[in-house]
Design a protein around this motif. Structure first.
Motif, mmCIF file in Angstrom:
data_model
loop_
_atom_site.group_PDB
_atom_site.id
_atom_site.type_symbol
_atom_site.label_atom_id
_atom_site.label_comp_id
_atom_site.label_asym_id
_atom_site.label_seq_id
_atom_site.Cartn_x
_atom_site.Cartn_y
_atom_site.Cartn_z
ATOM 1 N N LEU A 1 0.809 -1.092 0.169
ATOM 2 C CA LEU A 1 0.262 0.081 -0.144
ATOM 3 C C LEU A 1 0.821 1.200 0.122
ATOM 4 O O LEU A 1 0.478 2.380 -0.767
ATOM 5 C CB LEU A 1 -0.919 0.028 1.242
ATOM 6 N N PRO A 2 1.934 1.538 0.871
ATOM 7 C CA PRO A 2 2.555 2.410 0.764
ATOM 8 C C PRO A 2 3.493 2.734 -0.479
ATOM 9 O O PRO A 2 3.529 3.913 -0.937
ATOM 10 C CB PRO A 2 3.704 2.436 1.951
ATOM 11 N N ILE A 3 3.776 1.862 -1.269
ATOM 12 C CA ILE A 3 4.395 1.847 -2.622
ATOM 13 C C ILE A 3 3.426 2.295 -3.661
ATOM 14 O O ILE A 3 3.471 3.148 -4.346
ATOM 15 C CB ILE A 3 5.104 0.772 -2.967
ATOM 16 N N ALA A 4 2.225 2.082 -3.254
ATOM 17 C CA ALA A 4 0.958 2.203 -4.285
ATOM 18 C C ALA A 4 0.487 3.592 -4.032
ATOM 19 O O ALA A 4 -0.322 3.817 -4.722
ATOM 20 C CB ALA A 4 -0.080 1.209 -4.390
ATOM 21 N N VAL A 5 0.827 4.415 -2.853
ATOM 22 C CA VAL A 5 0.218 5.604 -2.614
ATOM 23 C C VAL A 5 0.268 6.286 -3.765
ATOM 24 O O VAL A 5 -0.990 6.968 -4.061
ATOM 25 C CB VAL A 5 1.071 6.291 -1.498
ATOM 26 N N PRO A 6 1.029 6.522 -4.789
ATOM 27 C CA PRO A 6 0.908 7.635 -5.861
ATOM 28 C C PRO A 6 -0.540 7.213 -6.849
ATOM 29 O O PRO A 6 -1.142 7.989 -7.008
ATOM 30 C CB PRO A 6 2.258 7.418 -6.673
ATOM 31 N N ALA A 7 -0.591 5.763 -6.961
ATOM 32 C CA ALA A 7 -1.703 5.314 -7.700
ATOM 33 C C ALA A 7 -2.956 5.602 -6.828
ATOM 34 O O ALA A 7 -4.076 5.803 -7.793
ATOM 35 C CB ALA A 7 -1.462 3.904 -8.371
ATOM 36 N N ILE A 8 -3.026 5.361 -5.743
ATOM 37 C CA ILE A 8 -4.315 5.375 -4.874
ATOM 38 C C ILE A 8 -4.633 6.803 -4.924
ATOM 39 O O ILE A 8 -5.689 7.056 -4.810
ATOM 40 C CB ILE A 8 -3.971 4.769 -3.496
ATOM 41 N N MET A 9 -3.406 7.838 -4.723
ATOM 42 C CA MET A 9 -4.074 8.945 -4.655
ATOM 43 C C MET A 9 -4.199 9.701 -5.978
ATOM 44 O O MET A 9 -5.436 10.476 -5.898
ATOM 45 C CB MET A 9 -2.827 9.915 -4.221
ATOM 46 N N ALA A 10 -4.157 9.070 -6.992
ATOM 47 C CA ALA A 10 -4.524 9.535 -8.150
ATOM 48 C C ALA A 10 -6.216 9.077 -8.222
ATOM 49 O O ALA A 10 -7.013 10.147 -8.821
ATOM 50 C CB ALA A 10 -3.799 8.790 -9.547
ATOM 51 N N GLY A 11 -6.376 8.024 -7.759
ATOM 52 C CA GLY A 11 -7.867 7.272 -7.585
ATOM 53 C C GLY A 11 -8.669 8.496 -6.743
ATOM 54 O O GLY A 11 -9.766 8.671 -7.129
ATOM 55 N N LEU A 12 -7.930 8.569 -5.567
ATOM 56 C CA LEU A 12 -8.586 9.605 -4.759
ATOM 57 C C LEU A 12 -9.021 10.861 -5.145
ATOM 58 O O LEU A 12 -10.323 11.304 -4.889
ATOM 59 C CB LEU A 12 -8.084 9.670 -3.447
ATOM 60 N N ARG A 13 -7.930 11.461 -5.817
ATOM 61 C CA ARG A 13 -8.348 13.065 -6.414
ATOM 62 C C ARG A 13 -9.466 12.730 -7.235
ATOM 63 O O ARG A 13 -10.329 13.628 -7.349
ATOM 64 C CB ARG A 13 -6.879 13.073 -7.163
ATOM 65 N N GLY B 1 -5.470 20.039 -4.520
ATOM 66 C CA GLY B 1 -4.220 20.448 -3.911
ATOM 67 C C GLY B 1 -4.118 19.848 -2.570
ATOM 68 O O GLY B 1 -2.791 19.333 -2.265
ATOM 69 N N LEU B 2 -4.883 19.610 -1.710
ATOM 70 C CA LEU B 2 -4.528 19.055 -0.503
ATOM 71 C C LEU B 2 -4.349 17.794 -0.694
ATOM 72 O O LEU B 2 -3.325 17.091 0.105
ATOM 73 C CB LEU B 2 -5.884 19.348 0.399
ATOM 74 N N VAL C 1 2.535 14.087 -1.106
ATOM 75 C CA VAL C 1 4.189 14.424 -0.960
ATOM 76 C C VAL C 1 4.320 14.135 0.487
ATOM 77 O O VAL C 1 5.646 13.615 0.684
ATOM 78 C CB VAL C 1 4.202 15.822 -1.156
ATOM 79 N N LEU C 2 3.656 14.197 1.434
ATOM 80 C CA LEU C 2 3.849 14.058 2.786
ATOM 81 C C LEU C 2 4.032 12.428 2.958
ATOM 82 O O LEU C 2 4.724 11.963 3.980
ATOM 83 C CB LEU C 2 2.828 14.615 3.898
ATOM 84 N N LEU C 3 3.147 11.671 2.314
ATOM 85 C CA LEU C 3 3.102 10.407 2.439
ATOM 86 C C LEU C 3 4.257 9.405 1.757
ATOM 87 O O LEU C 3 4.310 8.221 1.970
ATOM 88 C CB LEU C 3 1.647 9.674 2.009
ATOM 89 N N THR C 4 4.875 10.167 0.727
ATOM 90 C CA THR C 4 5.777 9.604 -0.071
ATOM 91 C C THR C 4 7.164 10.473 -0.066
ATOM 92 O O THR C 4 7.563 10.621 -0.916
ATOM 93 C CB THR C 4 5.302 9.224 -1.512
#
Length: 251
Positions: free
Chosen positions: A131-143, A197-198, A204-207
């Protein structure tokens, strides 16, 4: 200027109250969707055959118009916020489940093997490494889910005072007050940009192990777009973030 913020009394909220209600009705479904998507994604990542039917079901549900959802739900939940938030929660799943599954699938098999060798079980490995490594992909979905949800909340105006800023748009049209329409549309757009933006800041803070901003641009220029390993580059560069994440999990 007051004409833009002179809220009709039938909305039962001030301008700030409408913003708060809009964020509540938009972001709570995304949060609920994330909580539902995580265990589903864990099962899909563990059993690949389960992913296709889940994706099919969420896609079919996403194709159902929100008005049809309201018609079905209103007999059970009434003209309430719940009637608005249930469809938004369902809609968020079609964005979040694939984002989490594909993000975790992109984790290097070497990293998964290393975590397993360190004694990580499948659940712990999923939560602390994948999950931590997948944060960028997850955040893209969240956005995407958050911005979509913020825009769709306005549809709730159709079933009464449950559309937040959408009610302001509706009143502006009913009372022929164009300033209220402008206020509703602009505020909704600003909220979507601010939340996006948030979420970028949260990523950025999580990765911290990932390059951001100028550092990311320099790295992309050095290795080529979308390629962590280019001519003359360090062969291990593409696995830096996974090694860092695994080290954080081990600690």
């Amino acid at each position: 200027m007051n004409q833009y913020f002179d809220i009709p009394s039938d909305l039962q909220h001030s301008y700030a109250g409408l913003i708060g209600l809009h964020l509540q009705e938009a972001l709570l479904p995304v949060l609920f969707g994330l909580l539902i998507a995580l265990p589903i994604a864990l099962v899909c990542a563990r059993f690949s055959w389960f992913y296709a039917p889940v994706l099919w079901v969420t896609t079919v549900l996403y194709a159902i118009p929100s008005l049809a959802f309201f018609v079905v739900l209103i007999d059970y939940t009434g003209a309430t916020e719940t009637t608005v938030m249930i469809p938004l929660t369902v809609y968020s799943l079609v964005l979040l489940v694939p984002a989490i599954v594909e993000g975790t699938r992109a984790v290097s098999p070497d990293t998964v093997a290393a975590a397993t060798a360190m004694g990580f079980g499948s659940f712990r490995r999923f939560v602390q490494v994948e999950l931590p490594i997948a944060v960028p992909a997850i955040m893209a979905g969240l956005r995407l889910a958050a911005v979509s949800s913020i825009s769709l909340v306005s549809v709730g105006a159709i079933i009464g005072n449950q559309g937040a800023l959408g009610n302001l748009l509706h009143d502006g049209m009913i009372y022929h007050r164009d300033p209220l329409i402008v206020t509703s549309v602009v505020t909704t757009a600003v909220l979507a940009i601010a939340v996006d933006g948030l979420l970028v800041l949260a990523q950025v803070l999580l990765t911290p192990w990932q390059p951001h901003g100028r550092a990311a641009a320099r790295r992309a220029a050095r290795t080529g777009p979308g390629d962590d390993i280019g001519p003359g580059a360090d062969p291990a560069a593409g696995k830096d973030k996974e090694t860092a994440a695994l080290g954080e999990a081990a600690r």
